[in-house]
Design an enzyme around this catalytic site. Structure first.
Site, PDB file in Angstrom:
ATOM      1  N   ASP A 201       0.825  -1.227   0.062  1.00 51.17           N
ATOM      2  CA  ASP A 201      -0.037  -0.025   0.010  1.00 51.17           C
ATOM      3  C   ASP A 201       0.883   1.103  -0.022  1.00 51.17           C
ATOM      4  OD1 ASP A 201      -2.719  -1.032   0.169  1.00 51.17           O
ATOM      5  OD2 ASP A 201      -2.019  -1.841   2.096  1.00 51.17           O
TER       6      ASP A 201
ATOM      7  N   ASP B 262      -9.567  -6.965  -1.343  1.00 59.60           N
ATOM      8  CA  ASP B 262      -8.825  -6.469  -0.372  1.00 59.60           C
ATOM      9  C   ASP B 262      -9.818  -5.862   0.655  1.00 59.60           C
ATOM     10  OD1 ASP B 262      -6.947  -5.050   1.187  1.00 59.60           O
ATOM     11  OD2 ASP B 262      -6.359  -3.700  -0.475  1.00 59.60           O
TER      12      ASP B 262
END
Length: 229
Positions: free
Chosen positions: A35, A176
């Site tokens: 991320d 996710d």
């Protein structure tokens, strides 16, 4: 026995055990999920291209960068420069530059994906869905671990699978958000291709990655009735 394609979210790993956890996971997973947040697209700062370079010293597994940034063009070139295998763009920030960025990534011999936040309509990506290599469906609000799981997003995964079958698209479907014991059964029934898994489903289960991995497998098997390979 079913092969489950896991992409651990390195934002949630134990950074004080960086080498130990990456070295162990390298033997078991298909890719790593990184991320990258700029503190503006979401109110948090997270990993970076530098982090990907450091991780590469311990693994040859593909890196998938999830961009949560206001200026994806700036980050795309950095990720191309370090040869990040999969670059996933925020659908909300690429209107007007989507084809340019996707072509730029493909021209470098890398894979291009897009990430859909829960409130973003699927129609947003339809103009370029046929050239995507991955679509990541967020089942939580982005930016922080531990957000509420949004069950209705599982229908989006099913819709994307139907679209792929009907049109011979080639993208992978990735889920996710809150991939853990409470949701394994519902997630598995929706049949994403890749499972991003973080603190609640892996890294936070025990103090040791080997034990956490075994507990994750056990929870998957108990809730889904399927053997984990």
């Amino acid at each position: 026995m079913e092969h489950i394609r896991i992409s651990p979210s390195l934002m949630t790993m134990n950074l004080d055990k960086f080498k130990e956890e990456i070295t162990f996971l390298d033997q078991h997973i298909d890719s790593f999920h990184v991320d990258i947040m700029d503190g503006r697209f979401v109110p948090n700062l997270s990993l970076s291209p530098w982090f990907i370079q450091e991780t590469r010293k311990l693994t040859s597994k593909p890196m998938s960068a999830h961009l949560m940034v206001m200026d994806p063009s700036f980050w795309v070139q950095q990720l191309i420069d370090i040869r990040c295998e999969i670059i996933c763009l925020p659908a909300e920030r690429i209107n007007g530059i989507a084809f340019r960025l996707i072509d730029q990534i493909h021209a470098a011999g890398l894979k291009a994906g897009v990430v859909l936040n829960p409130e973003t309509p699927l129609d947003t990506i339809m103009p370029y869905i046929d050239i995507l290599d991955k679509i990541t469906v967020m089942t939580v609000d982005p930016g922080f671990a531990g957000q509420r799981f949004l069950h209705k997003m599982l229908d989006r995964i099913r819709e994307l699978r139907t679209l792929r079958e009907q049109n011979s698209y080639h993208y992978e479907i990735e889920l996710d958000g809150s991939t853990n014991k409470s949701h394994w059964k519902a997630i598995h029934d929706a049949k994403p291709d890749v499972y991003v898994i973080g603190k609640s489903g892996l890294f936070g289960l025990t103090n040791h990655i080997e034990n956490s991995w075994e507990q994750m497998k056990q929870e998957f098997e108990e809730t889904t009735g399927q053997k984990f390979a």
